[in-house]
Design an enzyme around this catalytic site. Structure first.
Site, PDB file in Angstrom:
ATOM      1  N   HIS A 167       0.834  -1.209   0.000  1.00 15.97           N
ATOM      2  CA  HIS A 167       0.000   0.000   0.000  1.00 15.97           C
ATOM      3  C   HIS A 167       0.861   1.249   0.000  1.00 15.97           C
ATOM      4  CE1 HIS A 167      -3.456  -2.211   2.313  1.00 15.97           C
ATOM      5  NE2 HIS A 167      -3.091  -2.834   1.203  1.00 15.97           N
ATOM      6  N   TYR A 198      -9.713   6.002   3.591  1.00 22.58           N
ATOM      7  CA  TYR A 198     -10.897   5.489   2.899  1.00 22.58           C
ATOM      8  C   TYR A 198     -11.773   6.632   2.388  1.00 22.58           C
ATOM      9  CZ  TYR A 198      -9.908   0.887   4.883  1.00 22.58           C
ATOM     10  OH  TYR A 198      -9.344  -0.299   5.207  1.00 22.58           O
ATOM     11  N   HIS A 253     -13.041   0.936  -1.900  1.00 23.57           N
ATOM     12  CA  HIS A 253     -13.581   0.726  -0.551  1.00 23.57           C
ATOM     13  C   HIS A 253     -15.110   0.815  -0.525  1.00 23.57           C
ATOM     14  CE1 HIS A 253      -9.392   1.975   0.912  1.00 23.57           C
ATOM     15  NE2 HIS A 253      -9.562   0.738   1.271  1.00 23.57           N
ATOM     16  N   GLU A 303     -14.060  -8.584  -0.379  1.00 17.66           N
ATOM     17  CA  GLU A 303     -13.564  -8.695   1.000  1.00 17.66           C
ATOM     18  C   GLU A 303     -14.704  -8.669   2.014  1.00 17.66           C
ATOM     19  OE1 GLU A 303     -11.030  -5.169   0.981  1.00 17.66           O
ATOM     20  OE2 GLU A 303     -12.092  -4.445   2.731  1.00 17.66           O
ATOM     21  N   HIS A 353      -7.920 -11.115   0.718  1.00 16.98           N
ATOM     22  CA  HIS A 353      -7.755  -9.935   1.571  1.00 16.98           C
ATOM     23  C   HIS A 353      -6.637 -10.200   2.588  1.00 16.98           C
ATOM     24  CE1 HIS A 353      -9.851  -6.947   4.515  1.00 16.98           C
ATOM     25  NE2 HIS A 353      -9.299  -6.258   3.538  1.00 16.98           N
ATOM     26  N   GLU A 380      -2.276  -9.443  -1.156  1.00 15.47           N
ATOM     27  CA  GLU A 380      -2.011  -8.237  -0.375  1.00 15.47           C
ATOM     28  C   GLU A 380      -0.955  -8.595   0.684  1.00 15.47           C
ATOM     29  OE1 GLU A 380      -5.614  -6.850   1.467  1.00 15.47           O
ATOM     30  OE2 GLU A 380      -4.871  -4.794   1.642  1.00 15.47           O
TER      31      GLU A 380
HETATM   32 MG    MG Z   1     -10.581  -3.406   0.137  1.00 12.45          MG
END
Ligand code: MG
Length: 445
Positions: A167, A198, A253, A303, A353, A380
Site C-alpha cells: 500500500h 478510505y 472501498h 472482501e 484480503h 495483499e
Molecule cells: Mg478493500
C-alpha cells in the site's frame, strides 16, 4: 499385523520409495517432533478448542488453538474479525469447544460441514470466523501429522513464492508518488495507491450536517466528486513520474454510488490499473453486469463477502476478475479452496484480503493456498511489527515483493501465549466505519 501396524505400514509405503524427500516419514520423528514410528494418528481426538485474543500491533487478533489427546499435538487457526472480536471468542469457547470435543481431527471436511450447520442459521461473520479458526487449526494439525507444510497437502507448489502488492498513500498526488518510489526501492512491483484514507475524506469541506449538529462529532464525510477527481489526478501523476514499470492497484472501498464508481473506473482505464478493488458494496452486486459492459479495467471484489450466495453467481458470470475474500470471513481453508477451484473454471483469479486485521496465522493460510492454486492472482502483503513477530514465531516473510512460508509441517507458525497476554485487546474504535454525505446520510462501505 494389527490395525495400528497396517495403518503405519500403509502410511510409510509410498514415501519409503522416495528416501530423499525432505518430508519422508522414514524417521523416528518428523520435523514437528511427532513420533512417527510408534504413534497411531489414525484417530486423534480433539480435547479442547479455545480462543486466544491478542493485539501486538494494536489490532484485535483472535486465534483458535485446537488441543488433541496426543501429547504435543495441537493446531492454530485465524478467527480474526476485528470489529466483533469478543463475539467470535464467545462463539468458540461457548459453542465450538463443546461441539468438537472427542471428534477425530483427521476428518476436516466432516467437522467443517457439521459445525457449519450446528447453529442452523449460518454464513454470518461471527460464526464463520469461529469456524475458520477451527478449520485452519485442523489443517495445521493434519500437516504436522503428515510431516508436510499445508501447501503440500493442497497439491504442492504452483510457483516458487507468492507475488504481493503493498500500500502506498499520501494526502497529495506528489506524496503518493514518493511513497510508490519508496516501495519500488524495496523490491515491490505492484503497489496499491490511495489518496489519503478510505474515501479520501480529507478532501471534503466542512459538511452541512456538522453545522446542524447531526450525527457524532467524529464522523467522517465523503465528498464523492473530490474523491473521484483526486484519484484520477493521483493516477495521472504516478504514471507521468514513474511510467509503466510498476503495476498500480486501487481500492474504492465500496463507498461510491454505483454510477460514480463506474465513471471513476472508466476514467482510470487510460492508466492501465492492475485491478480496481471493491467498486460496490456487496448489496450492489447486481451492478457488476453494467460495469463489465462499460470498461475493460480488471475488477477485484469480495472482501465483505460472507455467504456463497454472494460469490457463486457473479463468479460464474465472470463479472469480476479477482475474488478477494477475507478467508476467515467464509470459514477457513476448506471453503477458500472451493472458491479457488470454482474460479479456476471461470478464469477468476484469487487476491485474498490480507490487511493488518488478518493474524499472521491467517496470512500463513493465505500464502499456503496462494502457493498451491493454479489461478492465484496476487496477494495483499502483510506488514508485521516486531512485537507481532515475537508473539507469532514462524510468520511468513516478505522479500523482493514476494511472500515466503517456511517448510515446517502444518502452517509453520506458532503462538507464544505468555507473550500474547502482554497485548490485551484495545477498546474498539467505531469511527473508521462511520461516514456520511454532506446532508448526513450514512454511507455504506
Ligand atoms: Mg478493500
Amino acid at each position: 499385523m494389527n490395525r495400528r501396524n497396517i495403518v503405519k505400514s500403509l502410511a510409510l509405503m509410498p514415501l519409503a520409495a522416495y528416501p530423499t524427500l525432505s518430508h519422508s516419514r522414514d524417521k523416528t520423528q518428523n520435523s514437528h517432533g511427532l513420533d512417527q514410528s510408534e504413534a497411531d494418528y489414525s484417530n486423534v481426538k480433539i480435547r479442547k478448542v479455545r480462543a486466544i485474543i491478542t493485539a501486538p500491533q494494536n489490532i484485535e487478533l483472535v486465534v483458535v488453538k485446537v488441543e488433541t489427546d496426543q501429547p504435543g499435538l495441537y493446531g492454530i487457526g485465524c478467527a480474526t474479525f476485528r470489529q466483533r472480536a469478543h463475539s467470535v471468542v464467545s462463539a468458540i469457547n461457548d459453542y465450538l469447544d463443546d461441539f468438537c470435543r472427542g471428534k477425530d481431527v483427521n476428518n476436516i471436511e466432516d467437522i467443517w460441514q457439521t459445525a457449519y450447520v450446528s447453529s442452523y442459521w449460518r454464513n454470518g461473520p461471527v460464526l464463520n470466523n469461529a469456524l475458520s479458526g477451527l478449520d485452519q487449526a485442523l489443517w495445521d494439525i493434519k500437516g504436522k501429522i503428515a510431516g508436510m507444510p499445508v501447501y503440500q497437502l493442497l497439491g504442492g507448489k504452483c510457483r516458487f513464492a507468492v507475488d504481493t502488492y503493498t500500500h502506498a498513500s499520501g494526502p497529495t498526488p506528489e506524496a503518493v508518488v514518493e511513497d510508490v518510489q519508496k516501495y519500488m526501492e524495496q523490491g515491490f512491483r505492484n503497489v496499491r495507491i490511495q489518496l489519503g484514507g478510505y474515501g479520501s475524506t480529507h478532501l471534503s469541506k466542512e459538511p452541512a450536517y456538522k453545522r446542524y449538529q447531526f450525527g457524532s462529532p467524529d464522523d467522517n464525510t465523503l465528498d464523492a466528486n473530490a474523491y473521484i477527481s483526486g484519484t484520477v489526478k493521483m493516477f495521472d501523476l504516478v504514471r507521468q513520474k514513474i511510467g509503466n514499470e510498476v503495476e498500480l492497484l486501487h481500492d474504492v472501498h465500496e463507498r461510491m454510488q454505483p454510477m460514480d464508481a463506474i465513471n471513476l473506473i472508466k476514467q482510470l482505464e487510460q492508466y492501465r490499473p492492475f485491478f480496481v478493488e471493491d467498486p460496490f458494496s456487496p448489496e450492489n452486486n447486481g451492478w457488476f453486469e453494467l460495469l463489465r459492459k462499460q470498461t475493460s479495467v480488471p475488477i477485484a471484489m469480495g472482501e465483505l463477502f460472507n455467504s456463497p450466495h454472494e460469490w457463486i453467481d457473479p463468479m460464474s458470470k465472470r463479472w469480476f476478475d479477482f475474488i478477494r475474500i477475507h478467508i476467515s470471513q467464509i470459514g477457513g481453508i476448506t471453503p477458500a479452496m472451493k472458491v479457488a477451484r470454482l474460479g479456476e473454471w471461470y478464469n477468476v483469479r484469487t487476491a485474498w484480503h490480507g490487511p493488518g486485521d488478518v493474524s499472521p496465522v491467517g496470512h500463513a493460510a493465505n500464502a499456503h493456498i496462494d502457493l498451491a492454486v493454479w489461478n492465484f492472482g496476487i496477494q495483499e502483503a502483510p506488514r508485521f511489527n516486531e512485537a507481532l513477530l515475537e508473539v507469532f514465531p514462524g510468520s511468513p516473510t516478505v522479500k523482493d515483493g514476494f511472500m515466503f512460508v517456511n517448510e515446517k509441517p502444518g502452517l509453520g507458525i506458532d503462538i507464544n501465549e505468555e507473550l500474547a497476554k502482554k497485548y490485551p485487546a484495545p477498546k474498539f474504535d467505531y469511527n473508521w466505519t462511520q461516514l456520511r454525505k454532506n446532508d448526513g446520510t450514512p454511507v455504506r462501505p
